[in-house]
Design a protein around this motif. Structure first.
Motif, mmCIF file in Angstrom:
data_model
loop_
_atom_site.group_PDB
_atom_site.id
_atom_site.type_symbol
_atom_site.label_atom_id
_atom_site.label_comp_id
_atom_site.label_asym_id
_atom_site.label_seq_id
_atom_site.Cartn_x
_atom_site.Cartn_y
_atom_site.Cartn_z
ATOM 1 N N HIS A 44 0.831 -1.208 0.000
ATOM 2 C CA HIS A 44 0.000 0.000 0.000
ATOM 3 C C HIS A 44 0.864 1.256 0.000
ATOM 4 O O HIS A 44 0.594 2.203 -0.754
ATOM 5 N N MET A 45 1.897 1.281 0.820
ATOM 6 C CA MET A 45 2.773 2.453 0.897
ATOM 7 C C MET A 45 3.495 2.688 -0.431
ATOM 8 O O MET A 45 3.584 3.830 -0.905
ATOM 9 N N ILE A 46 3.996 1.641 -1.039
ATOM 10 C CA ILE A 46 4.716 1.773 -2.308
ATOM 11 C C ILE A 46 3.764 2.231 -3.405
ATOM 12 O O ILE A 46 4.079 3.127 -4.193
ATOM 13 N N LYS A 47 2.581 1.629 -3.449
ATOM 14 C CA LYS A 47 1.590 2.008 -4.458
ATOM 15 C C LYS A 47 1.176 3.470 -4.287
ATOM 16 O O LYS A 47 1.046 4.202 -5.265
ATOM 17 N N SER A 48 0.979 3.904 -3.057
ATOM 18 C CA SER A 48 0.608 5.297 -2.804
ATOM 19 C C SER A 48 1.705 6.244 -3.267
ATOM 20 O O SER A 48 1.425 7.302 -3.851
ATOM 21 N N GLY A 49 2.952 5.880 -3.012
ATOM 22 C CA GLY A 49 4.066 6.701 -3.467
ATOM 23 C C GLY A 49 4.158 6.762 -4.981
ATOM 24 O O GLY A 49 4.434 7.814 -5.563
ATOM 25 N N MET A 50 3.892 5.636 -5.648
ATOM 26 C CA MET A 50 3.924 5.617 -7.105
ATOM 27 C C MET A 50 2.796 6.474 -7.682
ATOM 28 O O MET A 50 2.992 7.165 -8.684
ATOM 29 N N GLN A 51 1.627 6.440 -7.044
ATOM 30 C CA GLN A 51 0.517 7.269 -7.513
ATOM 31 C C GLN A 51 0.823 8.753 -7.317
ATOM 32 O O GLN A 51 0.433 9.578 -8.147
ATOM 33 N N ALA A 52 1.509 9.091 -6.246
ATOM 34 C CA ALA A 52 1.844 10.490 -5.987
ATOM 35 C C ALA A 52 2.735 11.072 -7.088
ATOM 36 O O ALA A 52 2.674 12.263 -7.379
#
Length: 102
Positions: A44-52
Motif C-alpha cells: 500500500h505504501m509503495i503504491k501510494s508513493g507511485m501514484q503520488a
C-alpha cells in the motif's frame, strides 16, 4: 496477496495506518517484517508513493511490468529459515518453513 488475516482486516489496517499519518506527531514505522500484515501495508505504501508521482499514467507495457515486478519484489519472502506466519490448519506455525516444494 495473503491467506491470513482476511482482506477486510487488511483494509481496516490501512485505514488505521492512514489515520496515524494525519496526527501531528506521526507514529508510523515502515513495515519491514515478513508477516502478511507488514507485507500488505508495504505494498500500500509503495503504491501510494507511485501514484503520488503519477507513475501509473504510463502507456508503455514494459514499464508497467517493471513497476509491477518492483512492487512484488518488495514483499517477497526469501527461501530459508523464515518460519510460518499463518495460524491456520497445517500452517506449520513455529515448526516448518513458510514455503512448499511447489
Amino acid at each position: 496477496m495473503t491467506n491470513e488475516p482476511t482482506f477486510d482486516w487488511h483494509l481496516e489496517n490501512i485505514k488505521h495506518y492512514e489515520w496515524k499519518r494525519t496526527l501531528a506527531r506521526q507514529a508510523v514505522a515502515v513495515p519491514g517484517g515478513y508477516y502478511p500484515e507488514d507485507r500488505f501495508l508495504r505494498v500500500h505504501m509503495i503504491k501510494s508513493g507511485m501514484q503520488a508521482y503519477n507513475l501509473f499514467e504510463t502507456t508503455d507495457y514494459q514499464t508497467a511490468i517493471s513497476y509491477t515486478s518492483q512492487v512484488l519484489n518488495s514483499v517477497t519472502v526469501p527461501m530459508g529459515e523464515q518460519y510460518g506466519t499463518d495460524t491456520g490448519d497445517l500452517s506449520g506455525e513455529g515448526s516448518l518453513p513458510d514455503h512448499t516444494i511447489w
